[in-house]
Design an enzyme around this catalytic site. Sequence first.
Site, PDB file in Angstrom:
ATOM      1  N   SER A  94      51.429  66.831  -7.307  1.00  0.00           N
ATOM      2  CA  SER A  94      51.358  68.069  -8.070  1.00  0.00           C
ATOM      3  C   SER A  94      50.901  69.246  -7.202  1.00  0.00           C
ATOM      4  O   SER A  94      51.495  69.496  -6.164  1.00  0.00           O
ATOM      5  CB  SER A  94      50.442  67.842  -9.277  1.00  0.00           C
ATOM      6  OG  SER A  94      50.824  68.690 -10.304  1.00  0.00           O
TER       7      SER A  94
ATOM      8  N   HIS B  46      54.297  63.229 -15.849  1.00  0.00           N
ATOM      9  CA  HIS B  46      53.733  63.834 -14.644  1.00  0.00           C
ATOM     10  C   HIS B  46      52.521  63.024 -14.171  1.00  0.00           C
ATOM     11  O   HIS B  46      51.483  63.016 -14.831  1.00  0.00           O
ATOM     12  CB  HIS B  46      53.299  65.263 -15.020  1.00  0.00           C
ATOM     13  CG  HIS B  46      52.697  66.045 -13.908  1.00  0.00           C
ATOM     14  ND1 HIS B  46      53.451  66.538 -12.866  1.00  0.00           N
ATOM     15  CD2 HIS B  46      51.422  66.439 -13.657  1.00  0.00           C
ATOM     16  CE1 HIS B  46      52.666  67.206 -12.042  1.00  0.00           C
ATOM     17  NE2 HIS B  46      51.427  67.150 -12.491  1.00  0.00           N
TER      18      HIS B  46
HETATM   19  C1  GCU Z   1      49.641  72.820 -13.468  1.00  0.00           C
HETATM   20  C2  GCU Z   1      50.453  73.777 -12.627  1.00  0.00           C
HETATM   21  C3  GCU Z   1      51.375  73.032 -11.661  1.00  0.00           C
HETATM   22  C4  GCU Z   1      50.614  71.996 -10.885  1.00  0.00           C
HETATM   23  C5  GCU Z   1      49.860  71.109 -11.835  1.00  0.00           C
HETATM   24  C6  GCU Z   1      48.943  70.083 -11.180  1.00  0.00           C
HETATM   25  O1  GCU Z   1      50.480  72.177 -14.373  1.00  0.00           O
HETATM   26  O2  GCU Z   1      51.155  74.614 -13.483  1.00  0.00           O
HETATM   27  O3  GCU Z   1      52.006  73.932 -10.771  1.00  0.00           O
HETATM   28  O4  GCU Z   1      51.468  71.275 -10.038  1.00  0.00           O
HETATM   29  O5  GCU Z   1      49.017  71.893 -12.647  1.00  0.00           O
HETATM   30  O6  GCU Z   1      48.502  70.260 -10.077  1.00  0.00           O
HETATM   31  O7  GCU Z   1      48.635  69.095 -11.853  1.00  0.00           O
END
Ligand code: GCU
Length: 398
Positions: free
Chosen positions: A235, A378
């Site tokens: 992420s 995710h």
């Molecule tokens: C949020 C953000 C993302 C990121 C994510 C994370 O959702 O919008 O860009 O990748 O956090 O790091 O879990």
Amino acid sequence: MPNYDESKVPRFELPSILKFRGMNVTSAFQWVNHGRSKILELYRKEVFGKWLPRPDRISFETISRRDDALEGRAIRKEIRITLAMNDGRSHCANMLLYVPRNAPKPPPVFLSNCFKGYHTITDEKDVLLSGGNWSGNPDFNDETRGTFAGRGDFRDIVDRGYASAAVCLHDWFPDHPAGWGESALNLFGDFSKMEGTHAEYTAIGTWAWGLSRMLDVLECEPLVDASRAMVCGHSRLGKTALWAGANDPRFRMVISNDSGCGGAALSKRCFGETVEIITGGFPHWFVKAFHQYRNNEAALPFDQHFLLSLIAPRPLCVASASEDLWADPKGEFLGAYYAGEVYRLFGSDGLGLAKPEPPAVDVFHTADVSYHNRSGEHNITPVDWKHYMDVADRLWEC
Ligand code: GCU
């Protein structure tokens, strides 16, 4: 409102990396000697900020060691890293390291930053709490121990013969818009009053630079082979791993797990998270110049395939999760696909796919650039890790 409708993705033309601003790079020779540094500079100016220098001095100390960790599988160390400047300023970070106990020779090592604190990613309850450089870290407590251990079991990693090192992102830069004052940037200037977006520095840039400092230390660690270092992140830390790999060629393989907007996903698709949403929600992640593309992705003279191309010709893994539309799985695949323009200069096929069509969900496509879209949400899971280790085996066993 984010768009999740493929039919509403705007039409766009993807800029060529090799022809960026009048360049005409046609060989690996020209790329290595000229083109690559132009693209790296572009990303420093417009996205992630300047790459910080090494501090004047780096020292480290083993603050705990167990030779019977993970039921006897591993040697576990906690290492306190101290970065110091000649004028007396210093900054510390704690690193957790697992190494297979009976390795016939020092093994390759995965490096990553972790969220919250490394005490959350191991189920061994006797490690120190980490992430304490952020004085307000809500996860710096015993209740959070082991809460993220399911993201990848260190047992699986050491059983496959790999070492793994992690530092909490907050130890480099506390992850909030006012995190500047407690960040490692203060080695190089006074950021105590800073909040929000800076013109030249970013949290992602500082996290990525921290990964390089971890590698500096591991180069002095006889238990691992730091010449076989792989950088991995999920992420926001996937974006970070890409940026670390782009700047530091010592990372021999780069893993971007669900990195999404500002990571592997093409911004021009405006699918899921957009430049406007990310720069609004996380003002400390990107430099001011990136804000000019808010609601204005069509004006981007580059896109994220440029970032991925900076990893070439090294192995790159890009991963998505099927339910993670926020990160735009198709956009992540296309970022990987179009980075092939640079891989081909090196005689590699990149993804090695003839058409820009993503493999089916749960197909683990393995090539010089690997891609998979794991079913589910995710996250980084043991399934993702198994694939990364398969790709690593392919690299180190040849
Ligand atoms: C949020 C953000 C993302 C990121 C994510 C994370 O959702 O919008 O860009 O990748 O956090 O790091 O879990």
